[in-house]
Design a protein around this motif. Structure first.
Motif, mmCIF file in Angstrom:
data_model
loop_
_atom_site.group_PDB
_atom_site.id
_atom_site.type_symbol
_atom_site.label_atom_id
_atom_site.label_comp_id
_atom_site.label_asym_id
_atom_site.label_seq_id
_atom_site.Cartn_x
_atom_site.Cartn_y
_atom_site.Cartn_z
ATOM 1 N N GLU A 126 0.813 -1.225 0.000
ATOM 2 C CA GLU A 126 0.000 0.000 0.000
ATOM 3 C C GLU A 126 0.841 1.267 0.000
ATOM 4 O O GLU A 126 0.303 2.371 0.040
ATOM 5 N N ARG A 129 0.187 4.230 -2.366
ATOM 6 C CA ARG A 129 -0.948 5.114 -2.101
ATOM 7 C C ARG A 129 -0.500 6.411 -1.421
ATOM 8 O O ARG A 129 -1.159 7.438 -1.542
ATOM 9 N N GLU A 208 -7.349 -1.863 -7.825
ATOM 10 C CA GLU A 208 -6.714 -1.786 -6.520
ATOM 11 C C GLU A 208 -7.237 -2.817 -5.544
ATOM 12 O O GLU A 208 -6.679 -3.018 -4.501
#
Length: 368
Positions: A126, A129, A208
């Motif tokens: 992640e 992000r 995603e």
């Protein structure tokens, strides 16, 4: 003659001091120029060592103070690609490449592949992000060194600290594009070169998260209820007259190496639960282990438990479908055991027919 000139020079009121100042200025200028030249050489060397030497010099100079000594960093990133950068006291450019891994399934049992099937993504998965910019690069031939096929990777970059140029965050894009394209070429991924214009801030776009196994856009059945694609093989008419869908939401999902459905039907006070599942490729060894006892008992004629409040029978087969050779299972659960095994066997045939499978080999039925 020379002594006289030297004497006059020494007796002059300001000439000796001026000469000393000029000499000192020349020494300082020379020192500054030599130091600047050494710093430039050092920074050029740092660029050559950072990120395999692919970072574009102009882009980095726009991001980092050119009057500071830069330091290079190159090393393996999470799961084996690269984490690298170049920085100074006034700022740090960091670029990281990570494989895009299919989130692993929690397990291969039907209740796992049709329910909440995926393990939580690792924390490093992640990081893009929170980065300034990122890009995902396709690699159809696959990246080597992973237990399951990896056909894309992601490169993200960020600028930390205060830079003298106050460069916008999207100025990181050329560096990210350079690292991404270097990896694309190194791993022979093919496709078009990665350009700075391809590198964007994270927006939480498609791809995603795994798709919802029951997409509301899917065609609806006769009751107007959305049916997952993996459940569309099942028709209540195959059970005989009078059977209707249960009215509850069907659960189904398709994964890279598995497909499953959990559905059912009603007829008066009778209720049947029906599940179907197929596994192929890399999951087959795990399926044979997880369902080993059941597979060993299939076709052996073991009777159901006499005092059970409900009965479940599973029919197994091997067959080659569009995805390749696989194992296939259909189970039926009901309150009465009479005819249940025949129903499971017949539904398994219908299931394989709907999937256009061939070379089918029945492994038999087994009571739970």
């Amino acid at each position: 003659m020379g002594d006289a000139v030297g004497a006059r020079f020494r007796r002059h009121r300001w000439l000796p001091q001026a000469s000393a100042v000029v000499l000192l200025a020349a020494l300082v200028t020379g020192f500054v120029l030599v130091r600047a030249e050494r710093r430039e050489s050092h920074n050029t060397d740092a660029l050559a060592r950072a990120c395999g030497g692919v970072l574009p010099a102009d882009a980095v100079r726009a991001l980092l103070p050119d009057d500071e000594w830069w330091r290079a960093r190159t090393g393996p990133g999470p799961r084996g690609l690269v984490s690298c950068g170049v920085g100074a006291d006034g700022g740090e450019l960091d670029v990281t490449a990570t494989p895009v891994l299919d989130a692993p399934l929690k397990g291969v049992r039907i209740e796992q592949i049709t329910g909440d099937p995926y393990e939580r993504e690792p924390r490093w998965g992640e990081d893009h992000r929170r980065a300034d910019v990122q890009v995902t690069v396709a690699c159809p031939g696959g990246l080597p060194g992973y237990p399951r096929p990896v056909r894309s990777f992601r490169v993200h970059g960020s600028l930390s600290g205060e830079t003298t140029g106050a460069a916008p965050r999207d100025a990181v894009a050329p560096a990210v594009a350079a690292v991404a394209d270097g990896l694309r070429v190194e791993h022979r991924c093919g496709g078009a070169p990665v350009r700075p214009a391809d590198v964007k801030p994270f927006t939480g776009g498609a791809g995603e998260a795994p798709d919802d196994p029951a997409d509301p856009a899917d065609p609806a059945d006769a009751d107007g209820k959305a049916t997952p694609e993996s459940c569309r093989w099942f028709r209540t008419a195959d059970l005989g007259a009078g059977w209707k869908p249960t009215g509850e939401r069907d659960r189904g999902a398709t994964h890279p190496a598995a497909r499953g459905c959990d559905t059912g039907a009603l007829k008066g006070t009778q209720a049947l639960g029906v599940t179907s599942a197929s596994w192929w490729g890399e999951l087959l060894p795990e399926v044979r282990t997880e369902y080993g006892r059941e597979l060993a008992a299939a076709g052996q004629g073991t009777p159901p438990h006499a005092d059970a409040r409900s009965f479940t029978v599973a029919a197994w087969a091997e067959a080659r479908c569009a995805e390749g050779p696989g194992l296939h299972r259909v189970s039926v659960t009901g309150s009465e055991k009479g005819g249940l095994a025949d129903r499971a066997d017949a539904l398994l045939g219908r299931y394989l027919e709907a999937a256009h499978c061939r070379d089918s080999k029945s492994l038999g039925t087994v009571w739970q």
